[in-house]
Design an enzyme around this catalytic site. Structure first.
Site, PDB file in Angstrom:
ATOM      1  N   ASP A  23       0.836  -1.206   0.000  1.00  0.00           N
ATOM      2  CA  ASP A  23       0.000   0.000   0.000  1.00  0.00           C
ATOM      3  C   ASP A  23       0.869   1.254   0.000  1.00  0.00           C
ATOM      4  OD1 ASP A  23      -2.233  -1.707   0.227  1.00  0.00           O
ATOM      5  OD2 ASP A  23      -2.032  -1.745   2.407  1.00  0.00           O
ATOM      6  N   HIS A  42      -5.341  -3.591   5.325  1.00  0.00           N
ATOM      7  CA  HIS A  42      -4.740  -3.951   4.044  1.00  0.00           C
ATOM      8  C   HIS A  42      -5.784  -4.490   3.064  1.00  0.00           C
ATOM      9  CE1 HIS A  42      -1.675  -5.067   1.193  1.00  0.00           C
ATOM     10  NE2 HIS A  42      -1.908  -6.369   1.300  1.00  0.00           N
TER      11      HIS A  42
END
Length: 334
Positions: free
Chosen positions: A168, A195
């Protein structure tokens, strides 16, 4: 045999040798991840395990002239998994099935949860002191599963259990550079939460680009949150984000080893057992963490955020709480 502390006393630049195990080394993430770890000078003993293919991957990368020994293990040989894990320092778990078109991370849960549970159990028995880096999705749920397994085995150390959310962060750096026409290697974006999807919160207000137009910013945030879908669609059913995830996993593993080796100021975002929102029933949360010889040395707060990001955080918390509970229920059911 000199201790790591003694070795550091002789030379401030010497790197301690680490034993590293990849569980799921034959897969789409596991193969490039194993290659990147073979190239890491901190790794001197690399063990690769999978249901199939691990020995082939090990033999292939063993031809690369770096100072590490590589061995492959399978369940067909006696104590294959135990030998792959025996006294290892760092365990990376990318094992599981990949995401396919139309499949969410939650869709993966029924399959990957069992795989992660069993690998966590084996790790608890063979390498109870290892740092465990969970890549298998859905990370929001698989990390709590690993925690519950370790608790049941009496070896849970919250300082050494990590959900790898580095993908990310590197996506955020790349995507924001494309919007602002800047050098992606110089872009640092604090990405917090979890996530998957809306649990991924890139804090654009903390960057030098906080003044970007709202429509541009909203599109950027959405792309960071759902960047995985972009890869799944582009591969047209042929896989998910494997190469970029391998790079993210290798980057975070390197940071963990640097911390274990006593390097200063090693800070990375990761999904860990966190005090930040425990009062709200959220046991795990991703935020910047200082890594050190014991694993997690300090969990940093997310800092000042905008009102828009406050709204994103509120929505993320609702989903995170459900994801975590799902993992705990799975791990503790009889």
């Amino acid at each position: 045999m000199l201790s790591r502390v003694t070795r550091r006393a002789f030379s401030s630049t010497r790197i301690s040798p680490y034993k590293v195990t990849v569980l799921g080394a034959g897969g789409g993430i596991g193969q490039p991840l194993s290659l990147l770890l073979k190239l890491n000078h901190k790794v001197t003993d690399l063990r690769l395990y999978d249901l199939r293919g691990a020995k082939g991957v090990a033999t292939d990368i063993s031809h690369i002239p770096t100072n590490s020994v590589v061995k492959g293990f399978t369940p067909e040989e006696k104590d294959g998994l135990r030998n792959a894990l025996d006294s290892t320092d760092v365990v990376l778990i990318p094992a599981g099935v990949p995401r396919k078109p139309g499949m969410t991370r939650d869709d993966l849960f029924a399959i990957n949860a069992s795989i992660v549970r069993d690998l966590a159990s084996a790790t608890a028995e063979a390498a109870p002191n290892a740092a465990i880096l969970v890549i298998s999705n859905p990370v929001n749920s698989t990390v709590p599963i690993v925690a519950e397994v370790l608790k049941a085995k009496g070896v849970y150390n919250p300082k050494k259990l990590f959900g790898v959310t580095t993908l990310d962060s590197i996506r955020a750096s790349r995507f924001i550079s494309q919007v602002e026409n800047t050098d992606p290697t110089q872009e640092k974006v604090n990405v917090v939460g979890g996530h998957s999807g809306i649990t991924i919160i890139p804090l654009i207000s903390q960057t030098q680009h906080k003044g970007m137009p709202k429509d541009v910013k909203d599109a950027l945030i959405h792309r960071i949150q759902f960047g995985g879908d972009e890869v799944v669609q582009a591969k047209n059913g042929g896989g998910s984000a494997t190469l970029s995830m391998a790079q993210a996993g290798a980057k975070f593993a390197n940071a963990v080893m640097a911390g274990l080796d006593g390097e200063a100021d090693i800070i990375e975002a990761t999904y860990v057992d966190s005090p930040l929102y425990k009062s709200e029933g959220i046991e795990f949360f991703a935020s910047p963490v200082t890594l050190g010889p014991k694993g997690v040395e300090k969990i940093h707060p997310i800092g000042e955020i905008s009102s828009e990001e406050e709204e994103l955080l509120a929505k993320a918390k609702e989903t995170l709480k459900k994801n975590i509970e799902k993992g705990v229920v799975f791990a503790t059911k009889k």
